[in-house]
Design a protein around this motif. Sequence first.
Motif, PDB file in Angstrom:
ATOM      1  N   ASP A  88      53.808  -0.908  11.856  1.00 12.07           N
ATOM      2  CA  ASP A  88      54.798  -1.620  11.042  1.00 12.07           C
ATOM      3  C   ASP A  88      54.169  -2.295   9.825  1.00 12.07           C
ATOM      4  O   ASP A  88      54.878  -2.750   8.935  1.00 12.07           O
ATOM      5  CB  ASP A  88      55.522  -2.677  11.880  1.00 12.07           C
ATOM      6  CG  ASP A  88      56.354  -2.053  12.986  1.00 12.07           C
ATOM      7  OD1 ASP A  88      56.852  -0.925  12.798  1.00 12.07           O
ATOM      8  OD2 ASP A  88      56.501  -2.693  14.045  1.00 12.07           O
ATOM      9  N   VAL A  89      52.840  -2.378   9.794  1.00 10.90           N
ATOM     10  CA  VAL A  89      52.145  -2.972   8.649  1.00 10.90           C
ATOM     11  C   VAL A  89      52.118  -1.941   7.535  1.00 10.90           C
ATOM     12  O   VAL A  89      51.700  -0.801   7.730  1.00 10.90           O
ATOM     13  CB  VAL A  89      50.711  -3.406   9.040  1.00 10.90           C
ATOM     14  CG1 VAL A  89      49.929  -3.846   7.814  1.00 10.90           C
ATOM     15  CG2 VAL A  89      50.777  -4.523  10.071  1.00 10.90           C
ATOM     16  N   LEU A  90      52.557  -2.355   6.355  1.00  9.86           N
ATOM     17  CA  LEU A  90      52.612  -1.450   5.213  1.00  9.86           C
ATOM     18  C   LEU A  90      51.304  -1.434   4.430  1.00  9.86           C
ATOM     19  O   LEU A  90      50.922  -0.406   3.874  1.00  9.86           O
ATOM     20  CB  LEU A  90      53.754  -1.860   4.288  1.00  9.86           C
ATOM     21  CG  LEU A  90      55.137  -1.917   4.952  1.00  9.86           C
ATOM     22  CD1 LEU A  90      56.145  -2.541   4.010  1.00  9.86           C
ATOM     23  CD2 LEU A  90      55.565  -0.542   5.395  1.00  9.86           C
ATOM     24  N   ALA A  91      50.612  -2.582   4.363  1.00  7.11           N
ATOM     25  CA  ALA A  91      49.364  -2.672   3.604  1.00  7.11           C
ATOM     26  C   ALA A  91      48.632  -3.949   3.983  1.00  7.11           C
ATOM     27  O   ALA A  91      49.237  -4.916   4.445  1.00  7.11           O
ATOM     28  CB  ALA A  91      49.649  -2.677   2.103  1.00  7.11           C
ATOM     29  N   VAL A  92      47.317  -3.923   3.776  1.00 12.03           N
ATOM     30  CA  VAL A  92      46.483  -5.121   3.917  1.00 12.03           C
ATOM     31  C   VAL A  92      46.143  -5.588   2.508  1.00 12.03           C
ATOM     32  O   VAL A  92      45.745  -4.783   1.656  1.00 12.03           O
ATOM     33  CB  VAL A  92      45.190  -4.812   4.704  1.00 12.03           C
ATOM     34  CG1 VAL A  92      44.282  -6.029   4.757  1.00 12.03           C
ATOM     35  CG2 VAL A  92      45.528  -4.348   6.114  1.00 12.03           C
ATOM     36  N   ILE A  93      46.320  -6.874   2.234  1.00 10.70           N
ATOM     37  CA  ILE A  93      45.990  -7.439   0.930  1.00 10.70           C
ATOM     38  C   ILE A  93      44.542  -7.902   0.969  1.00 10.70           C
ATOM     39  O   ILE A  93      44.181  -8.744   1.778  1.00 10.70           O
ATOM     40  CB  ILE A  93      46.928  -8.611   0.582  1.00 10.70           C
ATOM     41  CG1 ILE A  93      48.377  -8.132   0.551  1.00 10.70           C
ATOM     42  CG2 ILE A  93      46.517  -9.238  -0.745  1.00 10.70           C
ATOM     43  CD1 ILE A  93      49.375  -9.238   0.345  1.00 10.70           C
ATOM     44  N   THR A  94      43.726  -7.325   0.109  1.00 14.10           N
ATOM     45  CA  THR A  94      42.310  -7.669   0.072  1.00 14.10           C
ATOM     46  C   THR A  94      42.079  -8.867  -0.847  1.00 14.10           C
ATOM     47  O   THR A  94      42.874  -9.122  -1.757  1.00 14.10           O
ATOM     48  CB  THR A  94      41.457  -6.487  -0.421  1.00 14.10           C
ATOM     49  OG1 THR A  94      41.844  -6.180  -1.763  1.00 14.10           O
ATOM     50  CG2 THR A  94      41.670  -5.264   0.459  1.00 14.10           C
TER      51      THR A  94
END
Length: 100
Positions: A88-94
Amino acid sequence: MELRPLADHLVVQLAGDDSLPSGIVLPDTAKDNPQRGRVLAVGPGRRLSNGARAPLEVGPEDVVLFDLESAKKVRLDNHDYWLMEESDVLAVITPAMVQA
């Protein structure tokens, strides 16, 4: 009380506050989807057919974008948390993206 996710599930808390820089507070119905949140806990990974666990790509303290409609809201000790599967996670913000 503690939430300990199972398999490939995550516990996420919404990040930031609900106000704009001007001080206007946004109601839940006006918030954009997806939402940004901080991962508080992750499960051990889903079990593979050979009995091993598939490691998760998301870890505690990661800031993620996720779809509110696919997450389940849980309220514990007067705090809201969101339970979801890693998929369900669309992206990780770095950190580099946050500073830009």
